[in-house]
Design a protein around this motif. Structure first.
Motif, PDB file in Angstrom:
ATOM      1  N   ALA A   1       0.829  -1.203   0.000  1.00 31.84           N
ATOM      2  CA  ALA A   1       0.000   0.000   0.000  1.00 31.84           C
ATOM      3  C   ALA A   1       0.867   1.258   0.000  1.00 31.84           C
ATOM      4  O   ALA A   1       0.620   2.193  -0.770  1.00 31.84           O
ATOM      5  CB  ALA A   1      -0.929  -0.012   1.216  1.00 31.84           C
ATOM      6  N   VAL A   2       1.885   1.279   0.832  1.00 34.03           N
ATOM      7  CA  VAL A   2       2.772   2.444   0.901  1.00 34.03           C
ATOM      8  C   VAL A   2       3.449   2.698  -0.443  1.00 34.03           C
ATOM      9  O   VAL A   2       3.519   3.842  -0.916  1.00 34.03           O
ATOM     10  CB  VAL A   2       3.827   2.265   2.011  1.00 34.03           C
ATOM     11  CG1 VAL A   2       4.901   3.337   1.910  1.00 34.03           C
ATOM     12  CG2 VAL A   2       3.176   2.346   3.379  1.00 34.03           C
TER      13      VAL A   2
ATOM     14  N   VAL B   1      -7.127   7.829   5.361  1.00 28.47           N
ATOM     15  CA  VAL B   1      -8.256   7.062   4.802  1.00 28.47           C
ATOM     16  C   VAL B   1      -8.516   5.794   5.609  1.00 28.47           C
ATOM     17  O   VAL B   1      -9.214   4.889   5.167  1.00 28.47           O
ATOM     18  CB  VAL B   1      -8.020   6.714   3.310  1.00 28.47           C
ATOM     19  CG1 VAL B   1      -7.902   7.980   2.475  1.00 28.47           C
ATOM     20  CG2 VAL B   1      -6.804   5.815   3.128  1.00 28.47           C
ATOM     21  N   GLY B   2      -7.942   5.733   6.805  1.00 25.32           N
ATOM     22  CA  GLY B   2      -8.231   4.634   7.714  1.00 25.32           C
ATOM     23  C   GLY B   2      -7.455   3.359   7.462  1.00 25.32           C
ATOM     24  O   GLY B   2      -7.882   2.271   7.869  1.00 25.32           O
ATOM     25  N   LEU B   3      -6.291   3.467   6.821  1.00 21.24           N
ATOM     26  CA  LEU B   3      -5.488   2.276   6.526  1.00 21.24           C
ATOM     27  C   LEU B   3      -4.112   2.316   7.182  1.00 21.24           C
ATOM     28  O   LEU B   3      -3.153   1.747   6.663  1.00 21.24           O
ATOM     29  CB  LEU B   3      -5.331   2.099   5.008  1.00 21.24           C
ATOM     30  CG  LEU B   3      -6.562   1.639   4.238  1.00 21.24           C
ATOM     31  CD1 LEU B   3      -6.225   1.482   2.757  1.00 21.24           C
ATOM     32  CD2 LEU B   3      -7.099   0.323   4.788  1.00 21.24           C
ATOM     33  N   GLY B   4      -4.047   2.946   8.322  1.00 17.97           N
ATOM     34  CA  GLY B   4      -2.776   3.009   9.038  1.00 17.97           C
ATOM     35  C   GLY B   4      -2.250   1.649   9.463  1.00 17.97           C
ATOM     36  O   GLY B   4      -1.053   1.487   9.703  1.00 17.97           O
TER      37      GLY B   4
ATOM     38  N   ASN C   1      -3.189  -8.091  -3.310  1.00 20.02           N
ATOM     39  CA  ASN C   1      -3.877  -9.376  -3.203  1.00 20.02           C
ATOM     40  C   ASN C   1      -4.190  -9.772  -1.771  1.00 20.02           C
ATOM     41  O   ASN C   1      -4.746 -10.832  -1.519  1.00 20.02           O
ATOM     42  CB  ASN C   1      -3.065 -10.473  -3.887  1.00 20.02           C
ATOM     43  CG  ASN C   1      -1.688 -10.667  -3.276  1.00 20.02           C
ATOM     44  OD1 ASN C   1      -1.325  -9.983  -2.321  1.00 20.02           O
ATOM     45  ND2 ASN C   1      -0.915 -11.594  -3.826  1.00 20.02           N
ATOM     46  N   GLN C   2      -3.836  -8.910  -0.821  1.00 18.77           N
ATOM     47  CA  GLN C   2      -4.131  -9.162   0.594  1.00 18.77           C
ATOM     48  C   GLN C   2      -5.219  -8.225   1.109  1.00 18.77           C
ATOM     49  O   GLN C   2      -5.489  -8.192   2.305  1.00 18.77           O
ATOM     50  CB  GLN C   2      -2.862  -8.974   1.437  1.00 18.77           C
ATOM     51  CG  GLN C   2      -1.745  -9.944   1.094  1.00 18.77           C
ATOM     52  CD  GLN C   2      -0.458  -9.614   1.842  1.00 18.77           C
ATOM     53  OE1 GLN C   2      -0.008  -8.470   1.877  1.00 18.77           O
ATOM     54  NE2 GLN C   2       0.141 -10.629   2.454  1.00 18.77           N
TER      55      GLN C   2
ATOM     56  N   GLN D   1     -10.696  -1.795   0.623  1.00 22.67           N
ATOM     57  CA  GLN D   1      -9.371  -1.397   1.067  1.00 22.67           C
ATOM     58  C   GLN D   1      -8.512  -0.934  -0.112  1.00 22.67           C
ATOM     59  O   GLN D   1      -7.778   0.054  -0.005  1.00 22.67           O
ATOM     60  CB  GLN D   1      -8.700  -2.550   1.805  1.00 22.67           C
ATOM     61  CG  GLN D   1      -9.318  -2.823   3.169  1.00 22.67           C
ATOM     62  CD  GLN D   1      -8.800  -4.108   3.797  1.00 22.67           C
ATOM     63  OE1 GLN D   1      -8.321  -5.007   3.097  1.00 22.67           O
ATOM     64  NE2 GLN D   1      -8.914  -4.216   5.104  1.00 22.67           N
ATOM     65  N   MET D   2      -8.626  -1.631  -1.236  1.00 25.58           N
ATOM     66  CA  MET D   2      -7.868  -1.216  -2.414  1.00 25.58           C
ATOM     67  C   MET D   2      -8.313   0.158  -2.907  1.00 25.58           C
ATOM     68  O   MET D   2      -7.490   0.973  -3.321  1.00 25.58           O
ATOM     69  CB  MET D   2      -8.014  -2.256  -3.530  1.00 25.58           C
ATOM     70  CG  MET D   2      -7.219  -3.521  -3.282  1.00 25.58           C
ATOM     71  SD  MET D   2      -7.128  -4.607  -4.737  1.00 25.58           S
ATOM     72  CE  MET D   2      -8.804  -5.273  -4.759  1.00 25.58           C
ATOM     73  N   GLN D   3      -9.630   0.436  -2.823  1.00 23.79           N
ATOM     74  CA  GLN D   3     -10.091   1.753  -3.238  1.00 23.79           C
ATOM     75  C   GLN D   3      -9.613   2.826  -2.272  1.00 23.79           C
ATOM     76  O   GLN D   3      -9.320   3.950  -2.688  1.00 23.79           O
ATOM     77  CB  GLN D   3     -11.618   1.769  -3.365  1.00 23.79           C
ATOM     78  CG  GLN D   3     -12.170   2.988  -4.098  1.00 23.79           C
ATOM     79  CD  GLN D   3     -11.670   3.117  -5.518  1.00 23.79           C
ATOM     80  OE1 GLN D   3     -10.471   3.371  -5.753  1.00 23.79           O
ATOM     81  NE2 GLN D   3     -12.563   2.961  -6.474  1.00 23.79           N
ATOM     82  N   ARG D   4      -9.506   2.493  -1.000  1.00 25.22           N
ATOM     83  CA  ARG D   4      -8.957   3.452  -0.040  1.00 25.22           C
ATOM     84  C   ARG D   4      -7.484   3.758  -0.354  1.00 25.22           C
ATOM     85  O   ARG D   4      -7.037   4.899  -0.235  1.00 25.22           O
ATOM     86  CB  ARG D   4      -9.092   2.927   1.391  1.00 25.22           C
ATOM     87  CG  ARG D   4     -10.509   2.978   1.927  1.00 25.22           C
ATOM     88  CD  ARG D   4     -10.610   2.410   3.333  1.00 25.22           C
ATOM     89  NE  ARG D   4     -11.988   2.372   3.777  1.00 25.22           N
ATOM     90  CZ  ARG D   4     -12.592   3.379   4.426  1.00 25.22           C
ATOM     91  NH1 ARG D   4     -11.919   4.479   4.718  1.00 25.22           N
ATOM     92  NH2 ARG D   4     -13.851   3.274   4.792  1.00 25.22           N
TER      93      ARG D   4
END
Length: 274
Positions: free
Chosen positions: A130-131, A160-163, A171-172, A177-180
């Motif tokens: 993600a990073v 966006v709440g994905l800390g 793929n995880q 979550q991917m859209q975030r």
């Protein structure tokens, strides 16, 4: 018509969300302005008139939905707003900069600086964290060191709440979550406008409302959002709606009763395992 030339149809008096931050629309700068934009394509011997003279202004801090069915000119307008194409005639100003006479390289540079894109299909790099995905727009910005890129990406993901998903790969993660991650990537460069193309189109109902909650939170914080969609329900959660048909604006109205996506989400049935 209002004196601020908001669009080329009648507008109503604004009534934003009650906890909206920042000054009123009349005190904000114009982020996007289209002046009689036309876009024609030659297909064989036929001239396709995709846009037939579109004019409007979008102000800093607005949450605007642009609606239209297939063939309305919606996709062509999206390409204009995203600096992916230029008008056949008319003018397009992005944050005060004239786009029409720019070269492709100049438009690409402006696009990277001024626009954050959110796509229906996320467009994340597979097998990449993600990073790392969120860092990508900053790779072309020489002002950021590697450390600063990572810090900015982490901050955007936290917003966006994905800390807690920083090192997760595509793929995880779930679709939401991917859209975030995609929204965080769009925000990381602090763009003048967030341009979302059917950003809830691939999501189930619950996840779609979760994304609308996030977009409304970004709106409250002062972000300028343009949400291009074929779904008329999305307009109920934005501050303004522009409706296209046959390459022209048929309606440009302010939403005086913005629905709360959080309330709508809370009213959905609890998710159940199949």
């Amino acid at each position: 018509m209002n004196n601020d030339n908001r669009g080329n149809t009648t507008s109503k008096v604004t009534s934003p969300l009650p906890d909206r931050e920042g000054p009123g629309v009349g005190q904000r700068r114009v982020v996007i302005e289209l002046q009689n934009v036309k876009r024609y394509f030659q297909v064989g011997s036929e001239t396709v008139k995709a846009l037939r003279g579109v004019s409007f202004k979008i102000y800093e801090g607005e949450f605007v939905t642009i609606q239209g069915t297939s063939g309305s000119g919606k996709s062509t307008l999206l390409n204009q707003l995203g600096c992916l194409d230029t008008p056949t005639s008319g003018e397009y100003f992005l944050d005060g900069v004239s786009v029409r006479t720019m070269s492709k390289i100049q438009r690409a540079h402006l696009r990277n600086q001024k626009i954050g894109f959110v796509f229906q299909n996320y467009n994340l790099l597979p097998k990449t964290t993600a990073v790392e995905n969120v860092e990508l727009p900053l790779m072309y910005n020489s002002k950021f060191s590697a450390k600063e890129r990572r810090e900015a990406a982490i901050k955007a993901l936290q917003s966006v709440g994905l800390g807690d998903r920083l090192e997760h790969k595509s793929n995880q993660m779930s679709g939401g979550q991917m859209q975030r991650v995609a929204i965080a990537r769009a925000l990381v460069n602090n763009p003048a406008v967030l341009l979302a193309d059917e950003a809830t189109g691939n999501l189930d109902t619950r996840t779609s409302f979760e994304m609308l909650v996030l977009f409304q939170e970004l709106y409250r914080k002062g972000h300028t959002i343009i949400f291009v969609t074929h779904n008329p329900e999305i307009a109920e959660y934005s501050s303004r709606n522009i409706n296209l048909r046959d390459g022209k604006i048929r309606e440009d109205t302010i939403n005086t009763n913005i629905k709360s996506a959080a309330e709508a989400l809370a009213q959905l049935p609890a998710p159940q395992d199949d």
